[in-house]
Design a protein around this motif. Structure first.
Motif, PDB file in Angstrom:
ATOM      1  N   SER A  49      39.568  58.389  89.353  1.00  0.00           N
ATOM      2  CA  SER A  49      40.773  58.000  90.072  1.00  0.00           C
ATOM      3  C   SER A  49      41.941  57.738  89.124  1.00  0.00           C
ATOM      4  CB  SER A  49      40.503  56.761  90.923  1.00  0.00           C
ATOM      5  OG  SER A  49      40.003  55.711  90.131  1.00  0.00           O
ATOM      6  N   GLU A  50      41.678  57.679  87.811  1.00  0.00           N
ATOM      7  CA  GLU A  50      42.724  57.417  86.828  1.00  0.00           C
ATOM      8  C   GLU A  50      42.634  58.455  85.725  1.00  0.00           C
ATOM      9  OE1 GLU A  50      41.666  53.692  85.164  1.00  0.00           O
ATOM     10  OE2 GLU A  50      41.743  52.629  87.046  1.00  0.00           O
ATOM     11  N   GLU A  51      43.728  58.625  85.007  1.00  0.00           N
ATOM     12  CA  GLU A  51      43.721  59.527  83.863  1.00  0.00           C
ATOM     13  C   GLU A  51      43.005  58.883  82.673  1.00  0.00           C
ATOM     14  OE1 GLU A  51      44.893  62.717  83.329  1.00  0.00           O
ATOM     15  OE2 GLU A  51      45.006  62.760  85.506  1.00  0.00           O
ATOM     16  N   ALA A  52      43.239  57.599  82.444  1.00  0.00           N
ATOM     17  CA  ALA A  52      42.689  56.922  81.263  1.00  0.00           C
ATOM     18  C   ALA A  52      41.212  56.592  81.464  1.00  0.00           C
ATOM     19  CB  ALA A  52      43.467  55.649  80.984  1.00  0.00           C
ATOM     20  N   ILE A  53      40.413  56.998  80.494  1.00  0.00           N
ATOM     21  CA  ILE A  53      38.992  56.677  80.504  1.00  0.00           C
ATOM     22  C   ILE A  53      38.786  55.577  79.472  1.00  0.00           C
ATOM     23  CG2 ILE A  53      36.656  57.557  80.122  1.00  0.00           C
ATOM     24  CD1 ILE A  53      38.026  58.895  82.510  1.00  0.00           C
ATOM     25  N   ASN A  54      38.328  54.419  79.907  1.00  0.00           N
ATOM     26  CA  ASN A  54      38.113  53.297  79.012  1.00  0.00           C
ATOM     27  C   ASN A  54      36.816  53.456  78.238  1.00  0.00           C
ATOM     28  OD1 ASN A  54      40.427  52.055  80.126  1.00  0.00           O
ATOM     29  ND2 ASN A  54      39.206  51.223  81.789  1.00  0.00           N
ATOM     30  N   GLU A  55      36.758  52.841  77.073  1.00  0.00           N
ATOM     31  CA  GLU A  55      35.546  52.895  76.264  1.00  0.00           C
ATOM     32  C   GLU A  55      34.445  52.037  76.895  1.00  0.00           C
ATOM     33  OE1 GLU A  55      34.233  52.507  71.681  1.00  0.00           O
ATOM     34  OE2 GLU A  55      35.890  53.725  72.401  1.00  0.00           O
ATOM     35  N   ILE A  56      33.253  52.585  76.943  1.00  0.00           N
ATOM     36  CA  ILE A  56      32.097  51.885  77.493  1.00  0.00           C
ATOM     37  C   ILE A  56      31.308  51.287  76.345  1.00  0.00           C
ATOM     38  CG2 ILE A  56      29.939  52.188  78.778  1.00  0.00           C
ATOM     39  CD1 ILE A  56      31.391  54.558  80.179  1.00  0.00           C
ATOM     40  N   LYS A  57      30.833  50.049  76.548  1.00  0.00           N
ATOM     41  CA  LYS A  57      30.104  49.341  75.498  1.00  0.00           C
ATOM     42  C   LYS A  57      28.768  48.815  76.035  1.00  0.00           C
ATOM     43  CE  LYS A  57      33.442  46.289  75.167  1.00  0.00           C
ATOM     44  NZ  LYS A  57      34.102  46.634  76.364  1.00  0.00           N
ATOM     45  N   VAL A  58      27.858  48.535  75.104  1.00  0.00           N
ATOM     46  CA  VAL A  58      26.594  47.882  75.462  1.00  0.00           C
ATOM     47  C   VAL A  58      26.925  46.549  76.128  1.00  0.00           C
ATOM     48  CG1 VAL A  58      24.530  46.778  74.506  1.00  0.00           C
ATOM     49  CG2 VAL A  58      25.261  49.014  73.648  1.00  0.00           C
ATOM     50  N   GLY A  59      26.222  46.242  77.203  1.00  0.00           N
ATOM     51  CA  GLY A  59      26.462  45.011  77.950  1.00  0.00           C
ATOM     52  C   GLY A  59      27.356  45.206  79.161  1.00  0.00           C
ATOM     53  N   ASP A  60      28.100  46.328  79.185  1.00  0.00           N
ATOM     54  CA  ASP A  60      28.910  46.642  80.369  1.00  0.00           C
ATOM     55  C   ASP A  60      27.978  46.948  81.545  1.00  0.00           C
ATOM     56  OD1 ASP A  60      31.244  46.402  78.925  1.00  0.00           O
ATOM     57  OD2 ASP A  60      31.676  48.555  78.848  1.00  0.00           O
ATOM     58  N   THR A  61      28.552  47.003  82.722  1.00  0.00           N
ATOM     59  CA  THR A  61      27.768  47.367  83.897  1.00  0.00           C
ATOM     60  C   THR A  61      28.184  48.747  84.394  1.00  0.00           C
ATOM     61  OG1 THR A  61      29.319  46.270  85.384  1.00  0.00           O
ATOM     62  CG2 THR A  61      27.404  44.992  84.670  1.00  0.00           C
ATOM     63  N   LEU A  62      27.276  49.369  85.089  1.00  0.00           N
ATOM     64  CA  LEU A  62      27.504  50.653  85.740  1.00  0.00           C
ATOM     65  C   LEU A  62      27.026  50.473  87.169  1.00  0.00           C
ATOM     66  CD1 LEU A  62      28.177  53.710  85.462  1.00  0.00           C
ATOM     67  CD2 LEU A  62      25.778  54.053  84.863  1.00  0.00           C
ATOM     68  N   ARG A  63      27.899  50.788  88.136  1.00  0.00           N
ATOM     69  CA  ARG A  63      27.526  50.627  89.542  1.00  0.00           C
ATOM     70  C   ARG A  63      27.671  51.943  90.284  1.00  0.00           C
ATOM     71  NH1 ARG A  63      30.300  45.584  88.974  1.00  0.00           N
ATOM     72  NH2 ARG A  63      32.173  46.714  89.502  1.00  0.00           N
ATOM     73  N   PHE A  64      26.702  52.198  91.138  1.00  0.00           N
ATOM     74  CA  PHE A  64      26.750  53.290  92.094  1.00  0.00           C
ATOM     75  C   PHE A  64      26.835  52.607  93.446  1.00  0.00           C
ATOM     76  CE2 PHE A  64      24.559  54.827  88.387  1.00  0.00           C
ATOM     77  CZ  PHE A  64      25.006  56.125  88.222  1.00  0.00           C
ATOM     78  N   ASP A  65      28.041  52.569  94.040  1.00  0.00           N
ATOM     79  CA  ASP A  65      28.308  51.743  95.219  1.00  0.00           C
ATOM     80  C   ASP A  65      27.890  50.313  94.887  1.00  0.00           C
ATOM     81  OD1 ASP A  65      29.528  53.756  96.708  1.00  0.00           O
ATOM     82  OD2 ASP A  65      27.646  54.403  97.600  1.00  0.00           O
ATOM     83  N   ASP A  66      26.888  49.740  95.564  1.00  0.00           N
ATOM     84  CA  ASP A  66      26.505  48.351  95.299  1.00  0.00           C
ATOM     85  C   ASP A  66      25.242  48.229  94.442  1.00  0.00           C
ATOM     86  OD1 ASP A  66      24.736  49.272  97.179  1.00  0.00           O
ATOM     87  OD2 ASP A  66      24.980  47.603  98.558  1.00  0.00           O
ATOM     88  N   GLN A  67      24.779  49.323  93.854  1.00  0.00           N
ATOM     89  CA  GLN A  67      23.597  49.297  92.983  1.00  0.00           C
ATOM     90  C   GLN A  67      24.070  49.110  91.543  1.00  0.00           C
ATOM     91  OE1 GLN A  67      20.988  52.803  94.532  1.00  0.00           O
ATOM     92  NE2 GLN A  67      23.122  53.120  95.139  1.00  0.00           N
ATOM     93  N   GLU A  68      23.681  48.011  90.929  1.00  0.00           N
ATOM     94  CA  GLU A  68      24.215  47.654  89.616  1.00  0.00           C
ATOM     95  C   GLU A  68      23.182  47.839  88.511  1.00  0.00           C
ATOM     96  OE1 GLU A  68      25.786  43.591  87.641  1.00  0.00           O
ATOM     97  OE2 GLU A  68      26.943  44.310  89.366  1.00  0.00           O
TER      98      GLU A  68
END
Length: 117
Positions: free
Chosen positions: A42-61
Motif C-alpha cells: 500500500s506504500e512505496e517505502a519498504i521499511n527494514e524488518i528486524k528480529v523481534g518484529d511481528t508479521l501478521r496475516f490478518d489476525d494471525q500473528e
C-alpha cells in the motif's frame, strides 16, 4: 510498519508438507506466480524488518526470529521474501527468508492483509 494485500495465490504456493511461503509483488513472472503468493504494497517505502518484529496475516500473528542477509533488499526491490515456519537449520538457511514462530502455516486468501513490523 508496512502492509500489503494478497492479490493471488499460485496453485503450487501452499504445501502442507513444506512450511514455507514465497511472496512476490505483482511484477512476478507467470511461472513464478504458480509457486508464489502475490502481494501488493500500500506504500512505496519498504521499511527494514528486524528480529523481534511481528508479521501478521490478518489476525494471525508471528514473531520474526531471523532475517536472512538479503531479505530486506529483495523485499524492497521486488516485493520478494520467503517466510519459513520451522526452526532455523544450520545448513539450509535461506538468504532471502524471514524465519518465524509459531511453526504453523497461516490461513490466507485473496484479500488477506499482511502486516510487517
Amino acid at each position: 510498519m508496512m502492509q500489503s494485500v494478497v492479490k493471488s495465490i499460485g496453485a503450487e504456493a501452499i504445501n502442507k508438507e513444506e512450511p514455507l511461503l514465497i511472496l512476490f509483488d505483482t511484477s512476478a513472472t507467470e511461472s513464478l506466480k504458480k509457486h508464489a503468493v502475490i502481494q501488493e504494497f500500500s506504500e512505496e517505502a519498504i521499511n527494514e524488518i528486524k528480529v523481534g518484529d511481528t508479521l501478521r496475516f490478518d489476525d494471525q500473528e508471528y514473531k520474526i526470529t531471523q532475517v536472512g542477509p538479503v531479505a530486506n533488499q529483495y523485499l524492497k526491490e521486488m516485493g520478494h521474501v520467503s517466510i519459513v515456519f520451522k526452526e532455523i537449520g544450520t545448513e539450509d538457511q535461506l538468504a532471502n527468508a524471514l524465519y518465524v514462530e509459531p511453526f504453523e502455516l497461516p490461513v490466507i486468501k485473496e484479500g488477506t492483509t499482511i502486516t510487517y513490523g
